[in-house]
Structure formats: C-alpha cells, structure tokens
Design an enzyme around this catalytic site. Structure first.
Site, PDB file in Angstrom:
ATOM      1  N   ILE A  43       0.871  -1.184   0.000  1.00  0.00           N
ATOM      2  CA  ILE A  43       0.000   0.000   0.000  1.00  0.00           C
ATOM      3  C   ILE A  43       0.902   1.226   0.000  1.00  0.00           C
ATOM      4  O   ILE A  43       1.571   1.510   0.999  1.00  0.00           O
ATOM      5  CB  ILE A  43      -0.919  -0.002   1.246  1.00  0.00           C
ATOM      6  N   GLU A  55       4.236  -7.811   3.059  1.00  0.00           N
ATOM      7  CA  GLU A  55       4.545  -8.703   4.182  1.00  0.00           C
ATOM      8  C   GLU A  55       4.132  -8.076   5.512  1.00  0.00           C
ATOM      9  O   GLU A  55       3.583  -8.738   6.392  1.00  0.00           O
ATOM     10  CB  GLU A  55       6.051  -8.986   4.224  1.00  0.00           C
ATOM     11  N   CYS A  86      12.261  -7.036   1.524  1.00  0.00           N
ATOM     12  CA  CYS A  86      13.127  -5.968   2.016  1.00  0.00           C
ATOM     13  C   CYS A  86      13.566  -6.237   3.465  1.00  0.00           C
ATOM     14  O   CYS A  86      12.941  -6.997   4.206  1.00  0.00           O
ATOM     15  CB  CYS A  86      12.443  -4.612   1.888  1.00  0.00           C
ATOM     16  N   CYS A  89      11.031  -5.576   6.411  1.00  0.00           N
ATOM     17  CA  CYS A  89      10.043  -6.648   6.620  1.00  0.00           C
ATOM     18  C   CYS A  89      10.686  -7.866   7.276  1.00  0.00           C
ATOM     19  O   CYS A  89      10.072  -8.514   8.129  1.00  0.00           O
ATOM     20  CB  CYS A  89       9.396  -7.037   5.295  1.00  0.00           C
TER      21      CYS A  89
HETATM   22  N1  THU Z   1       7.557  -4.081  -1.656  1.00  0.00           N
HETATM   23  C1  THU Z   1       6.857  -5.010  -0.945  1.00  0.00           C
HETATM   24  O1  THU Z   1       5.637  -4.902  -0.769  1.00  0.00           O
HETATM   25  N2  THU Z   1       7.528  -6.071  -0.450  1.00  0.00           N
HETATM   26  C2  THU Z   1       8.862  -6.303  -0.645  1.00  0.00           C
HETATM   27  O2  THU Z   1       9.380  -7.289  -0.147  1.00  0.00           O
HETATM   28  C3  THU Z   1       9.650  -5.395  -1.470  1.00  0.00           C
HETATM   29  C4  THU Z   1       8.986  -4.128  -1.838  1.00  0.00           C
HETATM   30  C5  THU Z   1       6.813  -2.968  -2.267  1.00  0.00           C
HETATM   31  C6  THU Z   1       7.040  -1.621  -1.641  1.00  0.00           C
HETATM   32  C7  THU Z   1       6.688  -0.709  -2.804  1.00  0.00           C
HETATM   33  O3  THU Z   1       5.280  -0.538  -2.837  1.00  0.00           O
HETATM   34  C8  THU Z   1       7.085  -1.486  -4.036  1.00  0.00           C
HETATM   35  O4  THU Z   1       7.180  -2.840  -3.620  1.00  0.00           O
HETATM   36  C9  THU Z   1       8.391  -1.049  -4.656  1.00  0.00           C
HETATM   37  O5  THU Z   1       9.397  -0.995  -3.725  1.00  0.00           O
END
Ligand code: THU
Length: 129
Positions: A43, A55, A86, A89
C-alpha cells in the site's frame, strides 16, 4: 494449506495492491499455526516513505487480531526471479515468527524458492543492551 494453493492466494492478494507510484504489485500470505490465513498487499503513499509492504500488511493484520503463532509465509512479486523481501520486513517478521518458519518466495511465473526465516535474516537485531 498446500504450497501451490498458497502461491495462488499470494498472487491473488497482490491484485489488491495500491501502487500508483511504483506499479509493482506484491502479495503475501501468512499462515498461522492453527491454519488461519492472513493476506497482505503493498500500500503506497504519495509520501513514499509511508508505504507499507505486503509482508508487513499481512503480519500487522494477524497481530492486530491477536494471533501470535505462525507456520509459513508465502510472498509473490512481479519479478523475474523469486522476490527478495526488504530488510525492514525481515526484521518485523523476525519479531513474531520463529527462525525455523518456512518462507516461500515467488516470481511472476510462480517459480518458488523456499527457505527458513532464519536463513532470510541471519543475525537479526535482538539485543537492546
Ligand atoms: N515491496 C513489498 O511490498 N515487499 C517487498 O518485499 C519489497 C517491496 C513494495 C514496496 C513498494 O510498494 C514497491 O514494492 C516497490 O518498492
């Protein structure tokens, strides 16, 4: 739940992603020890740093409902290779999930890579003193 069903559910969860800035959809499914499923998507926010990853959406949903024991996490990303979650998370997950918990990472074609949370985040931050 079977790995293939979790993969399909993680992909489905990514469809709810709010991603007007990156256009990059991520979906997650966190399975509790008693078999409940908590889905999450990323989001985004116009103030980019306020974005919540898929996550963390999933784990915050579970924690906010009083669930504290987990057995698997499945993450789907629109990536060529299985998504690499990332660092933020990984740290948040390690607060609540055991290092032996199974984590399955998926690419856009549902190629899967499974490992433990401890392998994903070795030497996590744990000491306040
Ligand atoms: N993002 C995630 O939702 N999970 C991850 O493990 C890596 C990154 C999202 C954050 C952002 O909305 C987009 O991916 C680009 O970074």
């Amino acid at each position: 739940m079977a790995t293939t069903d979790l993969a399909a559910l993680a992909k489905k969860a990514s469809e709810a992603a709010y991603v007007p800035y990156s256009h990059f959809r991520v979906g997650a499914v966190l399975e509790s020890s008693d078999g409940r499923l908590f889905t999450g998507c990323n989001i985004e926010n116009i103030s980019f740093g306020l974005t919540n990853c898929a996550e963390r959406t999933a784990i915050f949903k579970a924690i906010s409902e009083g669930v504290r024991e987990f057995k698997s996490l499945t993450i789907y990303g629109e990536t060529k290779d299985p998504i690499s979650p990332c660092g933020a998370c990984r740290q948040v997950l390690s607060e609540f999930c055991p290092p032996e918990m199974s984590v399955t990472l998926l690419s856009s074609d549902l190629t899967a890579k499974t490992m433990t949370l401890g392998e994903l985040l070795p030497y996590r931050f744990t000491d306040l003193d």
